[in-house]
Design a protein around this motif. Structure first.
Motif, PDB file in Angstrom:
ATOM      1  N   ASP A  24       0.762  -1.119   0.077  1.00 62.94           N
ATOM      2  CA  ASP A  24      -0.044   0.057   0.037  1.00 62.94           C
ATOM      3  C   ASP A  24       1.052   1.235  -0.161  1.00 62.94           C
ATOM      4  N   ARG A  25       2.116   1.218   0.066  1.00 60.50           N
ATOM      5  CA  ARG A  25       3.088   2.115  -0.330  1.00 60.50           C
ATOM      6  C   ARG A  25       3.313   2.576  -1.592  1.00 60.50           C
ATOM      7  N   ARG A 255      14.719   2.757  12.230  1.00 60.99           N
ATOM      8  CA  ARG A 255      13.528   2.770  12.068  1.00 60.99           C
ATOM      9  C   ARG A 255      13.270   1.388  11.426  1.00 60.99           C
ATOM     10  N   PHE A 256      11.916   0.957  11.624  1.00 60.95           N
ATOM     11  CA  PHE A 256      11.298  -0.441  11.496  1.00 60.95           C
ATOM     12  C   PHE A 256      10.266  -0.756  10.786  1.00 60.95           C
ATOM     13  N   LYS A 257      10.280  -1.438   9.917  1.00 58.73           N
ATOM     14  CA  LYS A 257       8.972  -2.049   9.280  1.00 58.73           C
ATOM     15  C   LYS A 257       7.968  -2.619  10.027  1.00 58.73           C
ATOM     16  N   ASP A 258       6.821  -2.863   9.607  1.00 55.58           N
ATOM     17  CA  ASP A 258       5.628  -3.407  10.479  1.00 55.58           C
ATOM     18  C   ASP A 258       6.062  -4.961  11.077  1.00 55.58           C
ATOM     19  N   ASP A 259       6.933  -5.659  10.532  1.00 55.85           N
ATOM     20  CA  ASP A 259       7.395  -6.931  10.612  1.00 55.85           C
ATOM     21  C   ASP A 259       8.664  -6.883  11.688  1.00 55.85           C
ATOM     22  N   GLY A 260       9.243  -5.756  11.883  1.00 49.96           N
ATOM     23  CA  GLY A 260      10.256  -5.788  12.792  1.00 49.96           C
ATOM     24  C   GLY A 260      11.609  -5.525  12.340  1.00 49.96           C
ATOM     25  N   THR A 261      11.649  -5.752  11.087  1.00 52.33           N
ATOM     26  CA  THR A 261      12.968  -5.529  10.343  1.00 52.33           C
ATOM     27  C   THR A 261      13.215  -4.401  10.283  1.00 52.33           C
ATOM     28  N   ARG A 262      14.756  -3.938  10.242  1.00 48.78           N
ATOM     29  CA  ARG A 262      15.102  -2.520  10.390  1.00 48.78           C
ATOM     30  C   ARG A 262      15.212  -2.004   8.973  1.00 48.78           C
ATOM     31  N   ASP A 310       9.847   6.932   2.782  1.00 55.98           N
ATOM     32  CA  ASP A 310       8.930   6.149   2.037  1.00 55.98           C
ATOM     33  C   ASP A 310       9.713   5.402   0.848  1.00 55.98           C
ATOM     34  N   TYR A 313      11.048   1.779   2.465  1.00 58.14           N
ATOM     35  CA  TYR A 313      10.244   0.487   2.698  1.00 58.14           C
ATOM     36  C   TYR A 313      10.326  -0.533   1.691  1.00 58.14           C
TER      37      TYR A 313
END
Length: 331
Positions: A24-25, A255-262, A310, A313
């Motif tokens: 969705d990005r 900063r992190f993605k929703d799954d916790g990866t940097r 953005d 990601y």
């Protein structure tokens, strides 16, 4: 073997198209690609590769200064999928088409991008040198005088080049890039899905001068590897036998993605244009420090900083989405 700060004929980019990568990005990614392309176009021509069915979409967002070239594509990372351009001693241009396998099969849908380098060179009517090495442009950085920076984890990745030795990789790079001296760094950033592209951790500002990232937080997972990389650069000698002048850039806060990866945030991942530097900003306190450092490193260039979260990601930065085509004489 042109260096990135040599005069450019154009910059190559590719329009974001892979819904699986961006989710969705996707629209946000397209907006920042357009902003980066517009910034670069103030310094040099930009050609944007666009999947034929997206021509209208891309033309509505990009400025009139951007040339659009319809071409099949799987993704939008031209540093890795466009050719690595070369210039010989007589000013003639050519390009290397490295073998591309989706960064070691990280993204299985890469078939169109595996052909992009050859298609661009055919479009330009330039000679094609095909390498047997599986690698990408972001894994390499040269000084234009015979020195090449690489990270071992990317070049000798078993998912790219199984059983290849360092000596065999050097022979392939020496043959296709005209380099003679290699500086092998241990690794890149934590959670970098390329498994260690050097353009996130070190690059040449000019012959004899390297820009690299430093980390002062001993609890940061990148602290140890960035410290080792810095020690390697301090001990290195380039192809001319020079010790390197080293310019350090700060590491932004994680900063992190929703799954916790940097996210692979790096101020080193910038683009050198004709008279300009287009660099990332992350809404971080270190943005201004990095900006001033690049102003000092490139006193003859105008530095432009663009918010790029953005973009990150999708897996890369400004350098990752750009590939310079050097000028030749006659142009």
């Amino acid at each position: 073997m042109p260096a990135e700060w040599a005069p450019h004929r154009r910059c190559w980019m590719a329009w974001p198209c892979n819904q699986q990568v961006w989710g969705d990005r996707l629209q946000a990614a397209r907006d920042v690609y357009a902003e980066i392309a517009d910034a670069i176009s103030e310094f040099e021509p930009v050609t944007m590769i666009v999947r034929p069915d997206l021509m209208t979409t891309a033309s509505l967002v990009t400025s009139k200064n951007i040339s659009i070239l319809p071409m099949a594509q799987s993704d939008s990372w031209t540093r890795d999928t466009c050719p690595t351009f070369l210039i010989d001693g007589k000013g003639r241009a050519a390009g290397v088409a490295w073998r591309f396998n989706g960064w070691g099969e990280v993204h299985p849908d890469y078939q169109e991008d595996a052909e992009m380098a050859a298609r661009v060179l055919e479009h330009l009517n330039l000679p094609i040198y095909t390498s047997q090495l599986v690698t990408e442009g972001g894994a390499l950085h040269v000084d234009g005088e015979g020195t090449c920076l690489v990270c071992e984890t990317a070049i000798l990745d078993p998912a790219r080049n199984p059983a290849m030795t360092r000596e065999e990789a050097e022979a392939e790079l020496r043959e296709h890039l005209g380099v003679s001296t290699f500086i092998w760094l241990d690794a890149g950033l934590t959670d970098d899905e390329t498994r260690g592209h050097v353009d996130n951790v070190a690059c040449f500002a000019r012959p004899g001068v390297v820009i690299t990232m430093q980390c002062d937080d001993v609890d940061d997972p990148d602290y140890v590897v960035l410290r080792r990389n810095l020690e390697t650069l301090r001990a290195a000698r380039d192809a001319k036998g020079r010790a390197l002048e080293i310019i350090t850039l700060p590491k932004p806060k994680p900063r992190f993605k929703d799954d916790g990866t940097r996210l692979t945030l790096s101020y080193v991942n910038f683009y050198i244009a004709n008279g300009g530097i287009v660099m990332p900003g992350f809404g971080d306190a270190a943005d201004k420090v990095a900006y001033r450092a690049l102003e000092a490193a490139f006193p003859d260039h105008e530095v432009v900083q663009i918010p790029c979260l953005d973009l990150l990601y999708g897996g890369g930065g400004i350098h990752c989405i750009t590939q310079q085509q050097p000028s030749v004489s006659p142009p």
